[in-house]
Motif scaffolding. Structure first.
Motif, PDB file in Angstrom:
ATOM      1  N   GLY A 123     103.131 -27.191 110.890  1.00 50.69           N
ATOM      2  CA  GLY A 123     102.529 -28.024 109.859  1.00 50.69           C
ATOM      3  C   GLY A 123     103.504 -29.092 109.415  1.00 50.69           C
ATOM      4  N   PRO A 124     103.050 -30.086 108.660  1.00 49.07           N
ATOM      5  CA  PRO A 124     103.932 -31.178 108.269  1.00 49.07           C
ATOM      6  C   PRO A 124     105.048 -30.724 107.326  1.00 49.07           C
ATOM      7  CG  PRO A 124     101.771 -31.420 107.239  1.00 49.07           C
ATOM      8  CD  PRO A 124     101.660 -30.294 108.198  1.00 49.07           C
ATOM      9  N   VAL A 125     106.207 -31.337 107.486  1.00 49.43           N
ATOM     10  CA  VAL A 125     107.320 -31.171 106.560  1.00 49.43           C
ATOM     11  C   VAL A 125     107.518 -32.508 105.853  1.00 49.43           C
ATOM     12  CG1 VAL A 125     109.799 -30.746 106.302  1.00 49.43           C
ATOM     13  CG2 VAL A 125     108.445 -29.364 107.908  1.00 49.43           C
ATOM     14  N   LEU A 126     107.425 -32.498 104.532  1.00 46.22           N
ATOM     15  CA  LEU A 126     107.582 -33.725 103.752  1.00 46.22           C
ATOM     16  C   LEU A 126     109.037 -33.927 103.365  1.00 46.22           C
ATOM     17  CD1 LEU A 126     104.579 -33.522 101.233  1.00 46.22           C
ATOM     18  CD2 LEU A 126     104.589 -34.297 103.619  1.00 46.22           C
ATOM     19  N   VAL A 127     109.417 -35.179 103.225  1.00 48.67           N
ATOM     20  CA  VAL A 127     110.662 -35.541 102.553  1.00 48.67           C
ATOM     21  C   VAL A 127     110.249 -36.220 101.257  1.00 48.67           C
ATOM     22  CG1 VAL A 127     112.790 -36.876 102.648  1.00 48.67           C
ATOM     23  CG2 VAL A 127     111.918 -35.761 104.709  1.00 48.67           C
ATOM     24  N   ASP A 128     110.473 -35.510 100.140  1.00 50.32           N
ATOM     25  CA  ASP A 128     110.006 -35.861  98.797  1.00 50.32           C
ATOM     26  C   ASP A 128     108.487 -35.699  98.708  1.00 50.32           C
ATOM     27  OD1 ASP A 128     112.558 -36.296  97.835  1.00 50.32           O
ATOM     28  OD2 ASP A 128     112.523 -38.439  98.256  1.00 50.32           O
ATOM     29  N   SER A 129     107.990 -35.717  97.467  1.00 54.93           N
ATOM     30  CA  SER A 129     106.559 -35.470  97.271  1.00 54.93           C
ATOM     31  C   SER A 129     105.887 -36.513  96.386  1.00 54.93           C
ATOM     32  CB  SER A 129     106.355 -34.074  96.663  1.00 54.93           C
ATOM     33  OG  SER A 129     107.028 -33.957  95.407  1.00 54.93           O
ATOM     34  N   GLY A 130     106.645 -37.165  95.489  1.00 54.53           N
ATOM     35  CA  GLY A 130     106.055 -38.202  94.651  1.00 54.53           C
ATOM     36  C   GLY A 130     105.881 -37.774  93.209  1.00 54.53           C
ATOM     37  N   TRP A 131     105.453 -38.715  92.399  1.00 51.74           N
ATOM     38  CA  TRP A 131     105.268 -38.542  90.958  1.00 51.74           C
ATOM     39  C   TRP A 131     104.051 -37.673  90.672  1.00 51.74           C
ATOM     40  CZ3 TRP A 131     108.240 -40.258  86.885  1.00 51.74           C
ATOM     41  CH2 TRP A 131     107.675 -40.187  85.615  1.00 51.74           C
ATOM     42  N   ASP A 132     104.155 -36.824  89.646  1.00 53.39           N
ATOM     43  CA  ASP A 132     103.066 -35.909  89.301  1.00 53.39           C
ATOM     44  C   ASP A 132     102.013 -36.627  88.460  1.00 53.39           C
ATOM     45  OD1 ASP A 132     101.419 -33.806  88.832  1.00 53.39           O
ATOM     46  OD2 ASP A 132     102.847 -32.617  87.687  1.00 53.39           O
ATOM     47  N   ASP A 133     101.057 -37.208  89.151  1.00 55.40           N
ATOM     48  CA  ASP A 133      99.951 -37.920  88.520  1.00 55.40           C
ATOM     49  C   ASP A 133      98.751 -37.787  89.441  1.00 55.40           C
ATOM     50  OD1 ASP A 133      99.175 -40.214  86.424  1.00 55.40           O
ATOM     51  OD2 ASP A 133      98.444 -40.835  88.398  1.00 55.40           O
ATOM     52  N   GLU A 134      97.559 -37.789  88.870  1.00 54.89           N
ATOM     53  CA  GLU A 134      96.367 -37.573  89.691  1.00 54.89           C
ATOM     54  C   GLU A 134      96.217 -38.659  90.756  1.00 54.89           C
ATOM     55  OE1 GLU A 134      93.442 -35.101  90.950  1.00 54.89           O
ATOM     56  OE2 GLU A 134      94.830 -34.755  89.275  1.00 54.89           O
TER      57      GLU A 134
ATOM     58  N   PRO B  33     111.716 -37.129  88.894  1.00 50.32           N
ATOM     59  CA  PRO B  33     110.283 -36.815  88.982  1.00 50.32           C
ATOM     60  C   PRO B  33     109.475 -37.676  89.935  1.00 50.32           C
ATOM     61  CG  PRO B  33     110.856 -37.737  86.828  1.00 50.32           C
ATOM     62  CD  PRO B  33     112.131 -37.439  87.513  1.00 50.32           C
ATOM     63  N   ASP B  34     109.954 -38.858  90.306  1.00 43.20           N
ATOM     64  CA  ASP B  34     109.206 -39.631  91.300  1.00 43.20           C
ATOM     65  C   ASP B  34     109.460 -39.132  92.720  1.00 43.20           C
ATOM     66  OD1 ASP B  34     111.828 -40.639  90.914  1.00 43.20           O
ATOM     67  OD2 ASP B  34     111.316 -42.503  91.934  1.00 43.20           O
ATOM     68  N   HIS B  35     110.353 -38.157  92.861  1.00 47.61           N
ATOM     69  CA  HIS B  35     110.650 -37.564  94.164  1.00 47.61           C
ATOM     70  C   HIS B  35     110.202 -36.102  94.251  1.00 47.61           C
ATOM     71  CE1 HIS B  35     113.231 -40.960  95.504  1.00 47.61           C
ATOM     72  NE2 HIS B  35     113.282 -41.139  94.198  1.00 47.61           N
ATOM     73  N   HIS B  36     110.310 -35.391  93.143  1.00 44.98           N
ATOM     74  CA  HIS B  36     110.037 -33.951  93.132  1.00 44.98           C
ATOM     75  C   HIS B  36     108.794 -33.598  92.318  1.00 44.98           C
ATOM     76  CE1 HIS B  36     110.824 -29.705  93.304  1.00 44.98           C
ATOM     77  NE2 HIS B  36     111.206 -29.591  92.047  1.00 44.98           N
ATOM     78  N   GLY B  37     108.190 -34.579  91.655  1.00 44.31           N
ATOM     79  CA  GLY B  37     107.116 -34.294  90.713  1.00 44.31           C
ATOM     80  C   GLY B  37     105.942 -33.537  91.284  1.00 44.31           C
ATOM     81  N   LEU B  38     105.520 -33.874  92.492  1.00 44.97           N
ATOM     82  CA  LEU B  38     104.336 -33.243  93.090  1.00 44.97           C
ATOM     83  C   LEU B  38     104.671 -32.018  93.934  1.00 44.97           C
ATOM     84  CD1 LEU B  38     102.132 -36.285  94.174  1.00 44.97           C
ATOM     85  CD2 LEU B  38     101.564 -34.552  92.457  1.00 44.97           C
TER      86      LEU B  38
END
Length: 369
Positions: A45-56, A86-91
């Motif tokens: 399955g995919p492996v992400l590098v960072d996830s993004g900001w926690d917003d809908e 949080p813009d890297h780990h938020g999600l």
């Protein structure tokens, strides 16, 4: 520190090389515009590098981007986090909830998450900023703290990683040769990822093509030298076999060595300017920050940007004290520095520190999250 003056347009989802995708995830109300989340295709399955900001809207963009790459959120195998902002780990927590994916981060950043997850009340935040600026030497009539424009209530706690990253390890990206490089400076545990068989560096916020990351003092390392760490980390990634840099903001680029030298020169110029300022006599931390050239005139920066500028100046002063070029006047308030004496006056105490733990922030010259 340098911040973009206008929001960067959101690019399309892109296949960087076969099996590696760049997915722009929006950062609401931020001039940076988006975080570049990268997705490796693997047989697990995919492996992400960072996830993004926690917003809908950010989550929807991440899910849509994965869809363009042929995956669903439930397919994600793991997340490599460059750093805990949080813009890297938020999600990452939402990714884990959707897929059961492992989350990996350097332990120095993971240790900071419990403190970051406690949202201050608005009045407490305003009071903290005001006290920090007064302690640096700002006059009371110079301090007008406005409510945070982006404040939308308590920030959800960010997930605690269940895997640790260590410098030099081959990380768990099946079918790929990916090596973790610990690059402290922007955060104590910032980590880049080198794709060994492609000559690529997933750089997070460490090296960006046209702006510089904020380097400030951290509550997690009160005795540290974050600017010294950052300068050393820049040299660490300046490797001739890295031909392409994939940053977390802006766009990819291919002149890593040149960009490293530009960023080092930028900080050395600030250090030289601070030494020159002290040559005319002792200065408060506030006066030193005002004396530097930012990307906007000082009086056009709001108080949160002043806070960030003071914090970055404090990191530069910490580095100058480590070089033996400056000294803090011990026991003096507001925080005041002077040029270091080769033969100190025994009646005048010196403290070779920046004098304050200013905590984590971003601002004029560094990017704002």
């Amino acid at each position: 520190m340098e911040i973009p003056r206008s929001t960067i347009p959101t690019p399309p989802v892109e296949c960087v090389v076969p099996g590696l995708w760049a997915i722009p995830v929006p950062i609401p109300n931020n001039p940076l515009g988006h975080t570049n989340v990268y997705a490796f295709e693997t047989d697990r399955g995919p492996v992400l590098v960072d996830s993004g900001w926690d917003d809908e809207s950010s989550w929807n963009s991440l899910v849509a981007g994965l869809g363009e790459a042929g995956f669903q959120a439930a397919d994600i195998y793991g997340v490599l986090v460059t750093h805990m902002h949080p813009d890297h780990h938020g999600l990452s927590g939402r990714v884990h909830a959707a897929s059961g994916a492992w989350i990996a981060m350097h332990p120095k950043d993971a240790a900071m998450l419990p403190k970051m997850s406690v949202e201050q009340a608005e009045k407490e935040f305003v009071d903290e900023v005001a006290m920090m600026l007064l302690d640096a030497g700002a006059a009371e009539d110079e301090i007008v703290i406005r409510k945070r424009a982006s404040s939308k209530g308590p920030r959800p706690p960010m997930i605690v990683p269940n895997r640790e990253l260590s410098d030099g390890e081959r990380v768990d990206v099946p079918g790929w040769q990916v090596k973790a490089l610990w690059t402290p400076g922007h955060s104590p545990g910032h980590t880049c990822f080198k794709i060994l068989d492609h000559g690529m560096l997933l750089a997070g916020d460490h090296v960006l093509p046209s702006i510089t990351p904020h380097i400030g003092m951290s509550r997690a390392d009160r005795a540290g030298d974050p600017l010294g760490d950052y300068l050393a980390s820049l040299l660490k990634v300046d490797q001739p076999d890295i031909t392409t840099v994939l940053p977390a903001h802006e766009h990819r680029f291919d002149h890593l060595g040149t960009r490293v030298r530009e960023i080092i020169a930028h900080h050395e110029a600030h250090l030289a300017a601070l030494v020159m300022s002290l040559a005319t006599g002792p200065k408060t931390l506030w006066e030193l920050a005002k004396s530097l050239e930012w990307n906007r005139p000082w009086d056009q920066l709001d108080q949160l940007m002043h806070r960030a500028a003071v914090n970055e100046t404090a990191a530069h002063m910490r580095h100058l004290t480590r070089r033996g070029l400056a000294a803090r006047q011990k026991g003096v308030r507001p925080i005041t520095f002077e040029a270091a004496n080769t033969e100190p006056d025994p009646g005048h105490g010196h403290d070779h520190s920046d004098g304050r733990d200013h905590g984590h922030t971003h601002g004029p010259g560094g990017h704002s999250h």
